[in-house]
Design a protein around this motif. Structure first.
Motif, PDB file in Angstrom:
ATOM      1  N   HIS A   3     103.520  -6.648 -28.216  1.00  0.00           N
ATOM      2  CA  HIS A   3     103.826  -5.881 -27.009  1.00  0.00           C
ATOM      3  C   HIS A   3     105.118  -5.116 -27.235  1.00  0.00           C
ATOM      4  O   HIS A   3     106.065  -5.653 -27.797  1.00  0.00           O
ATOM      5  N   PRO A   4     105.155  -3.858 -26.797  1.00  0.00           N
ATOM      6  CA  PRO A   4     106.381  -3.094 -26.980  1.00  0.00           C
ATOM      7  C   PRO A   4     107.484  -3.625 -26.067  1.00  0.00           C
ATOM      8  O   PRO A   4     107.216  -4.073 -24.948  1.00  0.00           O
ATOM      9  N   SER A   5     108.705  -3.580 -26.549  1.00  0.00           N
ATOM     10  CA  SER A   5     109.847  -3.872 -25.687  1.00  0.00           C
ATOM     11  C   SER A   5     110.440  -2.534 -25.266  1.00  0.00           C
ATOM     12  O   SER A   5     110.471  -1.584 -26.053  1.00  0.00           O
ATOM     13  N   ILE A   6     110.873  -2.467 -24.018  1.00  0.00           N
ATOM     14  CA  ILE A   6     111.416  -1.237 -23.457  1.00  0.00           C
ATOM     15  C   ILE A   6     112.883  -1.476 -23.131  1.00  0.00           C
ATOM     16  O   ILE A   6     113.236  -2.507 -22.556  1.00  0.00           O
ATOM     17  N   ARG A   7     113.708  -0.525 -23.497  1.00  0.00           N
ATOM     18  CA  ARG A   7     115.140  -0.621 -23.208  1.00  0.00           C
ATOM     19  C   ARG A   7     115.694   0.779 -22.977  1.00  0.00           C
ATOM     20  O   ARG A   7     115.044   1.776 -23.298  1.00  0.00           O
ATOM     21  N   ARG A   8     116.902   0.825 -22.427  1.00  0.00           N
ATOM     22  CA  ARG A   8     117.581   2.104 -22.253  1.00  0.00           C
ATOM     23  C   ARG A   8     117.984   2.618 -23.642  1.00  0.00           C
ATOM     24  O   ARG A   8     118.359   1.841 -24.509  1.00  0.00           O
ATOM     25  N   ALA A   9     117.913   3.924 -23.824  1.00  0.00           N
ATOM     26  CA  ALA A   9     118.310   4.522 -25.094  1.00  0.00           C
ATOM     27  C   ALA A   9     119.815   4.369 -25.293  1.00  0.00           C
ATOM     28  O   ALA A   9     120.581   4.271 -24.332  1.00  0.00           O
ATOM     29  N   LEU A  56     108.734  -1.609 -31.307  1.00  0.00           N
ATOM     30  CA  LEU A  56     107.814  -2.612 -31.840  1.00  0.00           C
ATOM     31  C   LEU A  56     108.464  -3.143 -33.115  1.00  0.00           C
ATOM     32  O   LEU A  56     108.845  -2.348 -33.986  1.00  0.00           O
ATOM     33  N   ALA A  57     108.597  -4.430 -33.197  1.00  0.00           N
ATOM     34  CA  ALA A  57     109.211  -5.072 -34.372  1.00  0.00           C
ATOM     35  C   ALA A  57     110.566  -4.449 -34.699  1.00  0.00           C
ATOM     36  O   ALA A  57     110.888  -4.205 -35.860  1.00  0.00           O
ATOM     37  N   GLY A  58     111.341  -4.123 -33.648  1.00  0.00           N
ATOM     38  CA  GLY A  58     112.683  -3.588 -33.843  1.00  0.00           C
ATOM     39  C   GLY A  58     112.755  -2.128 -34.231  1.00  0.00           C
ATOM     40  O   GLY A  58     113.818  -1.602 -34.510  1.00  0.00           O
ATOM     41  N   ARG A  59     111.618  -1.438 -34.233  1.00  0.00           N
ATOM     42  CA  ARG A  59     111.565  -0.020 -34.623  1.00  0.00           C
ATOM     43  C   ARG A  59     111.225   0.850 -33.416  1.00  0.00           C
ATOM     44  O   ARG A  59     110.324   0.524 -32.638  1.00  0.00           O
ATOM     45  N   VAL A  60     111.941   1.960 -33.252  1.00  0.00           N
ATOM     46  CA  VAL A  60     111.678   2.905 -32.161  1.00  0.00           C
ATOM     47  C   VAL A  60     110.326   3.569 -32.402  1.00  0.00           C
ATOM     48  O   VAL A  60     110.114   4.190 -33.444  1.00  0.00           O
ATOM     49  N   VAL A  61     109.410   3.410 -31.424  1.00  0.00           N
ATOM     50  CA  VAL A  61     108.070   3.990 -31.563  1.00  0.00           C
ATOM     51  C   VAL A  61     107.686   4.877 -30.380  1.00  0.00           C
ATOM     52  O   VAL A  61     106.576   5.390 -30.330  1.00  0.00           O
ATOM     53  N   GLY A  92      97.543   3.385 -29.051  1.00  0.00           N
ATOM     54  CA  GLY A  92      96.529   2.364 -28.795  1.00  0.00           C
ATOM     55  C   GLY A  92      97.093   0.963 -28.676  1.00  0.00           C
ATOM     56  O   GLY A  92      96.337   0.008 -28.518  1.00  0.00           O
ATOM     57  N   LEU A  93      98.423   0.822 -28.720  1.00  0.00           N
ATOM     58  CA  LEU A  93      99.046  -0.498 -28.626  1.00  0.00           C
ATOM     59  C   LEU A  93      99.715  -0.726 -27.268  1.00  0.00           C
ATOM     60  O   LEU A  93     100.464  -1.683 -27.100  1.00  0.00           O
ATOM     61  N   GLY A  94      99.478   0.178 -26.317  1.00  0.00           N
ATOM     62  CA  GLY A  94     100.043   0.010 -24.976  1.00  0.00           C
ATOM     63  C   GLY A  94     101.449   0.558 -24.813  1.00  0.00           C
ATOM     64  O   GLY A  94     102.086   0.333 -23.787  1.00  0.00           O
ATOM     65  N   VAL A  95     101.929   1.297 -25.804  1.00  0.00           N
ATOM     66  CA  VAL A  95     103.297   1.827 -25.749  1.00  0.00           C
ATOM     67  C   VAL A  95     103.433   2.875 -24.645  1.00  0.00           C
ATOM     68  O   VAL A  95     104.360   2.821 -23.832  1.00  0.00           O
ATOM     69  N   GLY A  96     102.522   3.835 -24.595  1.00  0.00           N
ATOM     70  CA  GLY A  96     102.574   4.870 -23.565  1.00  0.00           C
ATOM     71  C   GLY A  96     102.511   4.279 -22.171  1.00  0.00           C
ATOM     72  O   GLY A  96     103.281   4.651 -21.281  1.00  0.00           O
ATOM     73  N   ARG A  97     101.601   3.342 -21.961  1.00  0.00           N
ATOM     74  CA  ARG A  97     101.455   2.685 -20.647  1.00  0.00           C
ATOM     75  C   ARG A  97     102.741   1.931 -20.278  1.00  0.00           C
ATOM     76  O   ARG A  97     103.219   2.015 -19.156  1.00  0.00           O
ATOM     77  N   ALA A  98     103.314   1.211 -21.239  1.00  0.00           N
ATOM     78  CA  ALA A  98     104.555   0.474 -20.974  1.00  0.00           C
ATOM     79  C   ALA A  98     105.677   1.437 -20.604  1.00  0.00           C
ATOM     80  O   ALA A  98     106.481   1.148 -19.698  1.00  0.00           O
TER      81      ALA A  98
END
Length: 169
Positions: A3-9, A56-61, A92-98
């Motif tokens: 699952h993607p993690s979301i944070r402030r830039a 994802l896995a510590g990388r900005v996607v 396709g990994l739910g990044v856009g939706r998140a």
């Protein structure tokens, strides 16, 4: 599936976000010419505070840019999604939706009553995503852009963040 993690830039995301913008550029969503090199991502009117980043896995996607539709005080109760990008390998990994959900929550947190966005009419995947998250078409500017020799509609979408009868806050 991770699952993607979301944070402030952060300011330190500048290079990764500029590379992401360059890598994901397409007339499916961009109305400007293809950039030749990565342009500075942050600027005076649009800095880290205006972006949420997906990792994802510590990388900005991916990222979403949230701002105001205008500079008018009478329009300050509305926030607008002013950009969204997802790396090809993260689709396709739910990044856009998140990112869309995080933008909606951030707009709510900032006291907005509505959130809007503009999307090109031929960008079916993005329109489906926004519709699935409660956005509705509120207007269409027919053939607003000419991209690669084709006229493309500009579609305004939005959704309320508070009940329609909610008092001003």
């Amino acid at each position: 599936m991770p699952h993607p993690s979301i944070r402030r830039a952060a300011v330190t995301d500048e290079d990764a976000l500029a590379r992401l913008d360059l890598a994901t550029w397409s007339h499916l969503h961009a109305v400007t010419p293809r950039p030749e090199v990565p342009a500075p991502f942050f600027h005076e009117q649009c800095g880290p505070r205006d972006h949420l980043v997906a990792e994802l896995a510590g990388r900005v996607v991916g990222y979403v840019r949230l701002g105001f539709p205008t500079r008018l005080a009478s329009n300050a109760h509305v926030r607008q999604i002013r950009g969204l990008a997802v790396a090809d390998e993260a689709r396709g990994l739910g990044v856009g939706r998140a990112l869309v959900r995080a933008a909606v929550e951030e707009a709510r947190h900032l006291g907005a009553r509505r959130i809007t966005l503009r999307v090109l009419g031929h960008n079916t995947p993005a329109r489906r995503l926004y519709e699935s998250e409660g956005f509705v078409v509120e207007g269409v500017q027919p053939e607003e852009f000419r991209l690669d020799g084709t006229y493309v509609d500009d579609v305004l979408m939005g959704r309320f963040l508070v009940p329609l009868d909610a008092p001003d806050g």
